[in-house]
Design a protein around this motif. Structure first.
Motif, PDB file in Angstrom:
ATOM      1  N   LYS A 193       0.830  -1.208   0.000  1.00 34.99           N
ATOM      2  CA  LYS A 193       0.000   0.000   0.000  1.00 34.99           C
ATOM      3  C   LYS A 193       0.863   1.256   0.000  1.00 34.99           C
ATOM      4  N   GLU A 194       1.910   1.243   0.834  1.00 30.04           N
ATOM      5  CA  GLU A 194       2.812   2.395   0.884  1.00 30.04           C
ATOM      6  C   GLU A 194       3.550   2.563  -0.444  1.00 30.04           C
ATOM      7  N   ALA A 195       4.036   1.448  -0.987  1.00 32.62           N
ATOM      8  CA  ALA A 195       4.771   1.515  -2.252  1.00 32.62           C
ATOM      9  C   ALA A 195       3.865   1.986  -3.388  1.00 32.62           C
ATOM     10  N   TYR A 196       2.613   1.523  -3.373  1.00 32.24           N
ATOM     11  CA  TYR A 196       1.676   1.918  -4.428  1.00 32.24           C
ATOM     12  C   TYR A 196       1.466   3.427  -4.422  1.00 32.24           C
ATOM     13  N   ARG A 197       1.290   4.023  -3.251  1.00 35.52           N
ATOM     14  CA  ARG A 197       1.066   5.468  -3.186  1.00 35.52           C
ATOM     15  C   ARG A 197       2.261   6.227  -3.761  1.00 35.52           C
ATOM     16  N   ASP A 198       3.463   5.769  -3.421  1.00 37.77           N
ATOM     17  CA  ASP A 198       4.647   6.455  -3.930  1.00 37.77           C
ATOM     18  C   ASP A 198       4.828   6.239  -5.438  1.00 37.77           C
ATOM     19  N   CYS A 199       4.580   5.016  -5.884  1.00 36.76           N
ATOM     20  CA  CYS A 199       4.706   4.742  -7.321  1.00 36.76           C
ATOM     21  C   CYS A 199       3.657   5.508  -8.112  1.00 36.76           C
ATOM     22  N   GLN A 200       2.476   5.655  -7.525  1.00 42.27           N
ATOM     23  CA  GLN A 200       1.407   6.400  -8.180  1.00 42.27           C
ATOM     24  C   GLN A 200       1.807   7.868  -8.354  1.00 42.27           C
ATOM     25  N   LYS A 201       2.484   8.420  -7.343  1.00 46.35           N
ATOM     26  CA  LYS A 201       2.971   9.796  -7.459  1.00 46.35           C
ATOM     27  C   LYS A 201       3.987   9.911  -8.585  1.00 46.35           C
ATOM     28  N   LYS A 213       3.203  12.104 -16.009  1.00 42.99           N
ATOM     29  CA  LYS A 213       2.135  12.701 -16.806  1.00 42.99           C
ATOM     30  C   LYS A 213       2.257  14.219 -16.812  1.00 42.99           C
ATOM     31  N   SER A 214       2.586  14.777 -15.644  1.00 44.90           N
ATOM     32  CA  SER A 214       2.736  16.225 -15.552  1.00 44.90           C
ATOM     33  C   SER A 214       3.869  16.710 -16.444  1.00 44.90           C
ATOM     34  N   ALA A 215       4.953  15.945 -16.481  1.00 41.51           N
ATOM     35  CA  ALA A 215       6.077  16.316 -17.343  1.00 41.51           C
ATOM     36  C   ALA A 215       5.656  16.321 -18.810  1.00 41.51           C
ATOM     37  N   MET A 216       4.829  15.362 -19.186  1.00 39.87           N
ATOM     38  CA  MET A 216       4.338  15.322 -20.561  1.00 39.87           C
ATOM     39  C   MET A 216       3.456  16.528 -20.855  1.00 39.87           C
ATOM     40  N   ASP A 255      -8.406  11.651 -17.529  1.00 42.76           N
ATOM     41  CA  ASP A 255      -7.998  13.049 -17.573  1.00 42.76           C
ATOM     42  C   ASP A 255      -9.124  13.985 -17.174  1.00 42.76           C
ATOM     43  N   LEU A 256     -10.335  13.642 -17.592  1.00 40.27           N
ATOM     44  CA  LEU A 256     -11.513  14.462 -17.338  1.00 40.27           C
ATOM     45  C   LEU A 256     -12.656  13.573 -16.895  1.00 40.27           C
ATOM     46  N   ALA A 257     -13.581  14.142 -16.153  1.00 37.59           N
ATOM     47  CA  ALA A 257     -14.775  13.399 -15.747  1.00 37.59           C
ATOM     48  C   ALA A 257     -15.977  14.321 -15.818  1.00 37.59           C
ATOM     49  N   ILE A 258     -17.061  13.817 -16.372  1.00 34.40           N
ATOM     50  CA  ILE A 258     -18.324  14.545 -16.376  1.00 34.40           C
ATOM     51  C   ILE A 258     -19.236  13.840 -15.393  1.00 34.40           C
ATOM     52  N   TYR A 259     -19.744  14.621 -14.431  1.00 34.59           N
ATOM     53  CA  TYR A 259     -20.579  14.003 -13.409  1.00 34.59           C
ATOM     54  C   TYR A 259     -21.587  15.025 -12.908  1.00 34.59           C
ATOM     55  N   PRO A 295      -6.468  20.426 -11.040  1.00 32.70           N
ATOM     56  CA  PRO A 295      -5.785  21.683 -11.382  1.00 32.70           C
ATOM     57  C   PRO A 295      -4.367  21.402 -11.850  1.00 32.70           C
ATOM     58  N   ASN A 296      -3.969  22.071 -12.908  1.00 32.54           N
ATOM     59  CA  ASN A 296      -2.647  21.849 -13.489  1.00 32.54           C
ATOM     60  C   ASN A 296      -2.164  23.145 -14.107  1.00 32.54           C
ATOM     61  N   ARG A 297      -1.090  23.647 -13.569  1.00 36.33           N
ATOM     62  CA  ARG A 297      -0.547  24.909 -14.087  1.00 36.33           C
ATOM     63  C   ARG A 297      -0.147  24.782 -15.549  1.00 36.33           C
ATOM     64  N   TYR A 298       0.251  23.562 -15.949  1.00 36.88           N
ATOM     65  CA  TYR A 298       0.707  23.326 -17.312  1.00 36.88           C
ATOM     66  C   TYR A 298      -0.276  22.400 -18.037  1.00 36.88           C
ATOM     67  N   MET A 299      -1.523  22.840 -18.163  1.00 33.31           N
ATOM     68  CA  MET A 299      -2.514  21.994 -18.820  1.00 33.31           C
ATOM     69  C   MET A 299      -2.150  21.767 -20.279  1.00 33.31           C
ATOM     70  N   ALA A 300      -2.215  20.502 -20.695  1.00 36.30           N
ATOM     71  CA  ALA A 300      -1.882  20.151 -22.068  1.00 36.30           C
ATOM     72  C   ALA A 300      -2.851  20.828 -23.033  1.00 36.30           C
ATOM     73  N   LEU A 301      -2.358  21.186 -24.206  1.00 32.36           N
ATOM     74  CA  LEU A 301      -3.182  21.865 -25.199  1.00 32.36           C
ATOM     75  C   LEU A 301      -4.361  21.001 -25.626  1.00 32.36           C
ATOM     76  N   LYS A 302      -4.159  19.689 -25.701  1.00 35.03           N
ATOM     77  CA  LYS A 302      -5.256  18.794 -26.084  1.00 35.03           C
ATOM     78  C   LYS A 302      -6.414  18.910 -25.095  1.00 35.03           C
ATOM     79  N   MET A 303      -6.084  19.084 -23.798  1.00 38.46           N
ATOM     80  CA  MET A 303      -7.118  19.232 -22.780  1.00 38.46           C
ATOM     81  C   MET A 303      -7.849  20.559 -22.929  1.00 38.46           C
TER      82      MET A 303
END
Length: 315
Positions: free
Chosen positions: A69-77, A83-86, A146-150, A282-290
């Motif tokens: 569980k601990e490793a998953y949280r760190d790997c998820q980050k 993704k943020s770098a992309m 990436d997005l959710a409509i709800y 929230p993402n300061r560097y939102m991808a243009l596709k988004m």
């Protein structure tokens, strides 16, 4: 652990995250274009390098161990950081490109969003779109979307929520059904009619109404129950009773005169109504596709006469 050894483990960590999120080696392998045995080997290699067991394997399912569980949280980050770098890199791309994964309720996606996609894909030929149709509210922090409509009155904390449209539900029947069984003039008269309702919980058979300061709740019954609005519409069109529908599902049949609204002087208070929000992290560097996808949906749903007032349901 030296830097070189750590870097070699990054692909294994990313695979480990997908195994946890998909729930199985085979599902992760299908997404990643690998074999289940290859995915299993990568997770095993990661466990050996970390000297801990990350997953408890049974014949039926996988379960995270405590260190897992601990490793998953760190790997998820780590995956989120990648993704943020992309996204940062895409700020310097002149044309929007790449895959957008969008989660939304099934009927809403089929009826409202899907018809808008051909024009979007034609306008942006380098952008791919994956619609994920599910009535489960997604977790943008953990689910691979990436997005959710709800539809909600209270968007979760920590997300950007842009309102798309207001949502109403209506009661409808065919003129033939009403001619044969009578037109109710008060919610109480519904007790003498076949009513087509959601049926997922016992409360779905309790219909709530409001008119001015007056409210009333009616226990309805009927011989046909369905947890999808398109199926309920089919039942209504087959003269099986009076059914509840999100307005966007009913619009075409109403305009053609195939069905008519019932109890129009009462407001039908259903569980699935309110505001449909487009949600994203929230993402300061939102991808243009988004950016172009968000702007496209906002423009078309706000300007469309069919969707300006009514539109979303989870069922």
């Amino acid at each position: 652990m030296g830097n070189n050894r750590f870097i070699k483990l990054l692909p294994d960590m990313a695979v480990f995250v997908r195994v946890v999120e998909t729930g199985s080696f085979s599902a992760a392998a299908l997404e990643l274009g690998l074999t289940p045995s290859a995915v299993s080997r990568q997770v095993t290699r990661l466990e050996q390098s970390l000297s801990v067991r990350l997953l408890e394997r049974t014949t039926r399912k996988l379960r995270l161990s405590e260190p897992g569980k601990e490793a998953y949280r760190d790997c998820q980050k780590m995956v989120a950081a990648a993704k943020s770098a992309m996204d940062v890199a895409q700020q310097f791309v002149s044309l929007p490109q790449g895959l957008i994964r969008v989660s939304m309720p099934k009927a809403f996606g089929k009826t409202v969003i899907s018809p808008l996609m051909p024009a979007f894909l034609q306008q942006y030929p380098e952008v791919d779109v994956q619609l994920i149709l599910t009535d489960r509210q997604p977790d943008l922090n953990n689910d691979d979307v990436d997005l959710a409509i709800y539809m909600t009155d209270n968007p979760p904390d920590g997300v950007v929520a842009r309102p798309l449209m207001q949502v109403t539900q209506v009661l409808c029947a065919t003129p033939r059904y009403l001619a044969e069984h009578g037109t109710p003039d008060h919610p109480g008269a519904l007790s003498g009619h076949n009513c087509i309702y959601l049926g997922e919980t016992a409360n779905d058979a309790e219909w709530h109404f409001r008119r001015g300061g007056e409210t009333t709740t009616i226990k309805v019954h009927g011989r046909y129950i369905a947890n999808h609005s398109g199926v309920r519409l089919d039942g209504i069109l087959q003269h099986l009773g009076i059914g509840c529908l999100p307005h966007f599902t009913a619009t075409a049949a109403l305009e053609e005169g195939l069905i008519v609204r019932v109890l129009t002087d009462w407001e039908f208070l259903a569980a699935y109504q309110g505001t449909a929000f487009l949600q994203y992290l929230p993402n300061r560097y939102m991808a243009l596709k988004m950016r172009v996808f968000i702007d496209y949906l906002t423009l078309h749903l706000h300007s469309s006469p069919d969707h300006s007032a009514d539109s979303l349901a989870q069922s």
